[in-house]
Scaffold this active site. Structure first.
Site, PDB file in Angstrom:
ATOM      1  N   GLU A 185      12.559 -41.006  -3.326  1.00  0.00           N
ATOM      2  CA  GLU A 185      11.811 -40.498  -2.170  1.00  0.00           C
ATOM      3  C   GLU A 185      10.873 -41.550  -1.576  1.00  0.00           C
ATOM      4  O   GLU A 185       9.644 -41.400  -1.592  1.00  0.00           O
ATOM      5  CB  GLU A 185      11.052 -39.223  -2.561  1.00  0.00           C
ATOM      6  CG  GLU A 185      11.985 -38.126  -3.047  1.00  0.00           C
ATOM      7  CD  GLU A 185      11.302 -36.780  -3.271  1.00  0.00           C
ATOM      8  OE1 GLU A 185      10.079 -36.683  -3.079  1.00  0.00           O
ATOM      9  OE2 GLU A 185      12.006 -35.812  -3.619  1.00  0.00           O
ATOM     10  N   GLU A 380      17.757 -33.823  -6.747  1.00  0.00           N
ATOM     11  CA  GLU A 380      16.690 -32.832  -6.943  1.00  0.00           C
ATOM     12  C   GLU A 380      16.920 -31.671  -5.995  1.00  0.00           C
ATOM     13  O   GLU A 380      17.245 -31.868  -4.822  1.00  0.00           O
ATOM     14  CB  GLU A 380      15.294 -33.393  -6.617  1.00  0.00           C
ATOM     15  CG  GLU A 380      14.744 -34.369  -7.599  1.00  0.00           C
ATOM     16  CD  GLU A 380      13.326 -34.806  -7.224  1.00  0.00           C
ATOM     17  OE1 GLU A 380      12.608 -34.049  -6.531  1.00  0.00           O
ATOM     18  OE2 GLU A 380      12.953 -35.924  -7.618  1.00  0.00           O
TER      19      GLU A 380
END
Ligand code: IFM
Length: 486
Positions: A185, A380
């Site tokens: 991320e 995720e």
């Protein structure tokens, strides 16, 4: 051997992707769970671990809900065997974890700490012994503080330090780890860390944030090249952006432009650079507006666009935006200060995130259509909800269970439509330190009592275990009565 071990004997990416005929998920689809070092390990001052920006940030009054820190977290550092036993019980094929840079190179670019490497080598060996495939993420936000003291990701030298750290870890664990993710991320690391200040290091400096975005990408590209040089074609390398669907909340041209701008910083910035080899023009213009384009040297885009074997996708929700009344300085979207974020009209998670699984399916199809995309792994996906612990200690979380089930179904539809998705990792294995929210938000499929560190598989975990046993099908819809009766 774990329930998952027989199915995980083929590695994640090399496995054949043919359907098993009863549902969309290929026979060797990899079902996993994910965590990150600072969120679970604790042991903040043990075995030579250096200080990270999250130690500094969490110990700064007012930064984290309730003054929580990751000093102890869920004590995973001391509970490897217990936590791996939980993975075996859930039947997962693969476990995605991150390595804490400050355990390996405590001051960022100096001496290597062998005890840090030994910890992860032991984790990998224990996973392998159970037939669970380790998937390593090299950076999940715990930058050594010593590097932050020299500018952190806004300083190009941090990318060089990352390459060296990546080489050290890869050299030590490479014999037993096939799949390597560089950066988790990068949008959060750059923009929550340096533009909005909600995450460590807590700066509100759009130019630094954009420079950081570039250096994170450069770190990814250079580390991938270095590790590939060392391993030939044996290992698989990827990056893990957090992607969001972006919907315009109105039909005016300026609303569509707002959606396009957010899509630029949230999605295309990471995808176009890594998969197409260049910054999107509109994103490049934002760099120029903030005087950050001087960070981008002429050969950098080619260095960033290393061939990838896998694209990790973290997916939680979709943005709804329109023009006007935005956030001003401190927006995590530099250059989009006039964009307003609207609440989702769909049901929401405990954190207020809209539950829109069809937007995950749409994102996967978009990746397939717009990019020359390598095999995808959902690295995720999950949700925070308030858990109900009953008198017998059982933990009921039907909201989380239904969220996961609906998103797995969305992945199945994308696969049926032809998208090459090879794995799904639920976020998260365990309740853990949810960054600025401290321990107030729970994402685990395993509940953790933070007083006693007792672990209890939740309703969602039991459902996930059963779904894995069916390889996600043919019917992944939760049977509420059956699961809740346990
Ligand atoms: O807990 C985080 C994780 O560290 C990164 N992805 C999103 C999760 C939930 O917010």
């Amino acid at each position: 051997m774990s329930a998952g071990s027989a199915r995980s004997s083929a590695s994640i990416i090399n496995s054949a992707s043919g359907s098993n005929g009863t549902n969309a998920f290929p026979e060797h689809f990899s079902w996993g769970a994910a965590t990150a070092s600072y969120q679970i390990e604790g042991a903040a001052n043990e075995d030579g671990r250096g200080r990270s920006i999250w130690d500094t940030f969490s110990h700064t009054p007012g930064r984290i809900h309730n003054g929580d820190t990751g000093d102890v977290a869920v004590d995973h550092y001391h509970r490897l065997e217990q936590d791996i036993a939980l993975m075996v019980e859930l039947g997962i094929d693969a476990y995605r974890f991150s390595v804490a840079w400050p355990r390996i190179v405590p001051d960022g670019d100096g001496e290597v700490e062998p005890r840090g490497l030994a910890f992860y080598a032991r984790l990998v060996a224990l996973l392998r012994a159970e037939g669970i495939e380790p998937v390593v993420t090299l950076y999940h936000w715990d930058l050594p503080q010593a590097l932050q003291d020299r500018g952190g990701w806004a300083n190009r030298a941090t990318a060089d330090a990352f390459v060296r750290y990546a080489e050290v870890v890869h050299d030590r664990l490479g014999a037993d780890v096939d799949t390597w993710m560089t950066i988790n991320e990068p949008w959060c690391a750059a923009f929550l860390g340096y533009a909005s200040g909600h995450h460590a290091p807590g700066l509100v400096d759009p130019r630094a944030a954009l420079r950081s975005a570039h250096h994170l990408l450069l770190a990814h590209g250079d580390a991938t090249a270095a590790m590939r040089r060392a391993s030939g074609s044996v290992h698989r390398f990827g990056i893990v952006p957090n992607l969001y669907g972006v919907q315009a909340g109105g039909h005016r041209p300026e609303d569509l432009a707002a959606a396009r701008a957010i899509d630029g910083l949230q999605n295309r910035l990471w995808l176009d650079t890594t998969l197409k080899g260049s910054y999107p023009d509109d994103v490049r213009a934002i760099f120029a507006r903030f005087g950050a384009d001087d960070a981008i040297e002429s050969a950098d885009e080619a260095r960033i666009a290393q061939p990838l074997d896998v694209l990790g996708v973290n997916y939680y929700q979709q943005h709804h935006v329109m023009a006007g009344g935005g956030q001003g300085l401190g927006s995590p979207f530099p250059g989009c200060e006039d964009v307003e974020f609207l609440p989702s009209a769909h049901p929401r998670t405990g954190m207020g995130w809209g539950i829109e699984p069809a937007s995950l399916e749409a994102m996967l199809i978009r990746l397939d259509q717009e990019y020359d995309v390598p095999p995808i792994m959902i690295c995720e996906n999950g949700a925070s909800f308030d858990d109900v612990v009953d008198a017998d200690g059982r933990v009921h979380d039907p909201g989380r269970r239904d969220f996961i089930a609906a998103h797995i179904r969305a992945v199945g539809r994308a696969i049926a439509a032809g998208v090459d998705v090879r794995g799904y990792f639920v976020w998260s294995l365990l309740d853990n330190f949810e960054w600025a929210h401290g321990y107030a938000e729970r994402f685990g499929v395993v509940h953790v009592d933070y007083e006693t560190q007792r672990r209890t598989i939740k309703t969602s975990g039991a459902w996930y275990r059963d779904s894995i046993a069916r390889n996600g099908g043919p019917d992944v819809e939760p049977d509420v009565a059956e699961v809740d009766a346990r």
